[in-house]
Design an enzyme around this catalytic site. Sequence first.
Site, PDB file in Angstrom:
ATOM      1  CG  HIS A  40      69.581 -24.031 -21.298  1.00  0.00           C
ATOM      2  ND1 HIS A  40      68.705 -23.924 -22.349  1.00  0.00           N
ATOM      3  CD2 HIS A  40      68.872 -24.597 -20.283  1.00  0.00           C
ATOM      4  CE1 HIS A  40      67.519 -24.407 -21.987  1.00  0.00           C
ATOM      5  NE2 HIS A  40      67.591 -24.810 -20.737  1.00  0.00           N
ATOM      6  CD  GLN A  88      64.743 -21.104 -22.874  1.00  0.00           C
ATOM      7  OE1 GLN A  88      64.384 -22.245 -23.114  1.00  0.00           O
ATOM      8  NE2 GLN A  88      64.065 -20.063 -23.289  1.00  0.00           N
ATOM      9  CG  ASP A 136      74.156 -15.488 -27.143  1.00  0.00           C
ATOM     10  OD1 ASP A 136      74.022 -14.641 -26.234  1.00  0.00           O
ATOM     11  OD2 ASP A 136      73.214 -15.811 -27.899  1.00  0.00           O
ATOM     12  CD  GLU A 139      56.633 -18.503 -36.183  1.00  0.00           C
ATOM     13  OE1 GLU A 139      56.961 -19.681 -35.964  1.00  0.00           O
ATOM     14  OE2 GLU A 139      56.650 -17.966 -37.308  1.00  0.00           O
ATOM     15  NE  ARG A 161      75.389 -23.452 -30.887  1.00  0.00           N
ATOM     16  CZ  ARG A 161      74.353 -23.386 -30.061  1.00  0.00           C
ATOM     17  NH1 ARG A 161      74.145 -24.362 -29.182  1.00  0.00           N
ATOM     18  NH2 ARG A 161      73.539 -22.373 -30.077  1.00  0.00           N
ATOM     19  CB  ALA A 175      63.720  -9.789 -30.556  1.00  0.00           C
ATOM     20  CB  CYS A 194      87.005 -31.819  -9.617  1.00  0.00           C
ATOM     21  SG  CYS A 194      87.598 -30.341 -10.481  1.00  0.00           S
TER      22      CYS A 194
HETATM   23  P1  NAD Z   1      63.949 -22.152 -30.312  1.00  0.00           P
HETATM   24  O1  NAD Z   1      64.851 -22.185 -31.492  1.00  0.00           O
HETATM   25  O2  NAD Z   1      63.212 -23.372 -29.937  1.00  0.00           O
HETATM   26  O3  NAD Z   1      62.851 -21.013 -30.522  1.00  0.00           O
HETATM   27  C1  NAD Z   1      63.176 -19.736 -30.999  1.00  0.00           C
HETATM   28  C2  NAD Z   1      61.935 -18.862 -30.955  1.00  0.00           C
HETATM   29  O4  NAD Z   1      62.307 -17.549 -31.324  1.00  0.00           O
HETATM   30  C3  NAD Z   1      60.814 -19.297 -31.899  1.00  0.00           C
HETATM   31  O5  NAD Z   1      59.587 -19.304 -31.187  1.00  0.00           O
HETATM   32  C4  NAD Z   1      60.803 -18.216 -32.982  1.00  0.00           C
HETATM   33  O6  NAD Z   1      59.500 -17.920 -33.454  1.00  0.00           O
HETATM   34  C5  NAD Z   1      61.368 -17.031 -32.230  1.00  0.00           C
HETATM   35  N1  NAD Z   1      62.101 -16.068 -33.061  1.00  0.00           N
HETATM   36  C6  NAD Z   1      62.934 -16.318 -34.086  1.00  0.00           C
HETATM   37  N2  NAD Z   1      63.464 -15.203 -34.566  1.00  0.00           N
HETATM   38  C7  NAD Z   1      62.946 -14.186 -33.809  1.00  0.00           C
HETATM   39  C8  NAD Z   1      63.115 -12.781 -33.809  1.00  0.00           C
HETATM   40  N3  NAD Z   1      63.912 -12.161 -34.675  1.00  0.00           N
HETATM   41  N4  NAD Z   1      62.431 -12.050 -32.898  1.00  0.00           N
HETATM   42  C9  NAD Z   1      61.596 -12.653 -32.011  1.00  0.00           C
HETATM   43  N5  NAD Z   1      61.405 -13.977 -31.970  1.00  0.00           N
HETATM   44  C10 NAD Z   1      62.075 -14.740 -32.852  1.00  0.00           C
HETATM   45  O7  NAD Z   1      64.838 -21.605 -29.130  1.00  0.00           O
HETATM   46  P2  NAD Z   1      64.620 -21.632 -27.577  1.00  0.00           P
HETATM   47  O8  NAD Z   1      63.201 -21.467 -27.227  1.00  0.00           O
HETATM   48  O9  NAD Z   1      65.639 -20.746 -26.980  1.00  0.00           O
HETATM   49  O10 NAD Z   1      65.033 -23.122 -27.227  1.00  0.00           O
HETATM   50  C11 NAD Z   1      65.170 -23.453 -25.926  1.00  0.00           C
HETATM   51  C12 NAD Z   1      66.414 -24.273 -25.754  1.00  0.00           C
HETATM   52  O11 NAD Z   1      66.366 -25.361 -26.632  1.00  0.00           O
HETATM   53  C13 NAD Z   1      67.730 -23.591 -26.100  1.00  0.00           C
HETATM   54  O12 NAD Z   1      68.281 -22.905 -25.062  1.00  0.00           O
HETATM   55  C14 NAD Z   1      68.598 -24.754 -26.408  1.00  0.00           C
HETATM   56  O13 NAD Z   1      69.140 -25.297 -25.232  1.00  0.00           O
HETATM   57  C15 NAD Z   1      67.654 -25.673 -26.977  1.00  0.00           C
HETATM   58  N6  NAD Z   1      67.753 -25.649 -28.399  1.00  0.00           N
HETATM   59  C16 NAD Z   1      67.999 -26.822 -28.899  1.00  0.00           C
HETATM   60  C17 NAD Z   1      68.095 -26.933 -30.202  1.00  0.00           C
HETATM   61  C18 NAD Z   1      68.378 -28.287 -30.674  1.00  0.00           C
HETATM   62  O14 NAD Z   1      68.801 -29.033 -29.858  1.00  0.00           O
HETATM   63  N7  NAD Z   1      68.214 -28.646 -31.922  1.00  0.00           N
HETATM   64  C19 NAD Z   1      67.975 -25.827 -31.045  1.00  0.00           C
HETATM   65  C20 NAD Z   1      67.709 -24.604 -30.489  1.00  0.00           C
HETATM   66  C21 NAD Z   1      67.581 -24.556 -29.131  1.00  0.00           C
HETATM   67 ZN    ZN Z   2      88.816 -31.126 -12.282  1.00  0.00          ZN
END
Ligand code: NAD
Ligand code: ZN
Length: 231
Positions: free
Chosen positions: A106, A89, A92, A200, A57, A216, A117
Amino acid sequence: MPNRIVVLTGAGLSAESGLGTFRDKNGIWTRHRIEDVATPEAFARDPDRVHAFYNERRAQAAGARPNPAHEALARLQERHPGAVTIVTQNVDALHERAGATALHMHGELARSTCAACGHRWTAPETMHPRDPCPACAAQATRPDVVWFGEMPHHMDEIERHLLSCDLFAAIGTSGNVYPAAGFVQEAARAGARTVEINLEPTDVSGLFDDHLAGPASKVVPEWVESVLDAG
Ligand code: NAD
Ligand code: ZN
């Protein structure tokens, strides 16, 4: 005009920079299960596997460029006369590369931390479980990211900003992962107007006053201009 703005960003903000979201087809998350790579238990069981996942990543994120949505949020932070707090969240560094500052609830791929430590430092490109901590020499190096079951960073500061904001925007986040998913209710309770910007509707769309639908990179610059114009 809104004086204090809090913006929460999620994986959708960086999707158009080529970094996958949870649901992306062929995305990184379709090849890995959370419980194998993103929990403290996974790290205790198989640190090599967890490091390999985050090394991949980190390499992917290192080549990514901010898109117009990151740039617009940096512009908002620079030009809005009141405070603009970006809470992300995302792990990057695309907010920073666009010139903004963000609270990384996060954690960050670009940072390492010592599980022994708590010391933090800039991550090398490739991390190994046996890298010694520069502060205490323990072989307990881990990525400075928040795993499922761990406490997000900066929560006190984020709460303070939510309780005093006039406008709250959630951009590109599915609203599935707490505590971030609850921020909209805290901001609304504090009297803020709330807007969801997403491709969406999400499971929590009903909690927002306003909705802007679309990618976005297109919708965020338009929204930023409208907020700046209102000033
Ligand atoms: P998410 O992947 O759950 O949701 C992404 C959202 O972005 C969706 O609602 C989608 O509709 C929207 N989206 C996608 N492309 C877009 C675009 N071009 N413009 C506008 N919207 C767009 O991600 P999240 O909500 O950031 O997830 C929260 C946390 O969950 C992350 O920080 C991470 O820690 C964790 N996460 C975990 C996994 C996993 O463990 N499998 C995967 C992704 C995120
Ligand atoms: Zn240490």
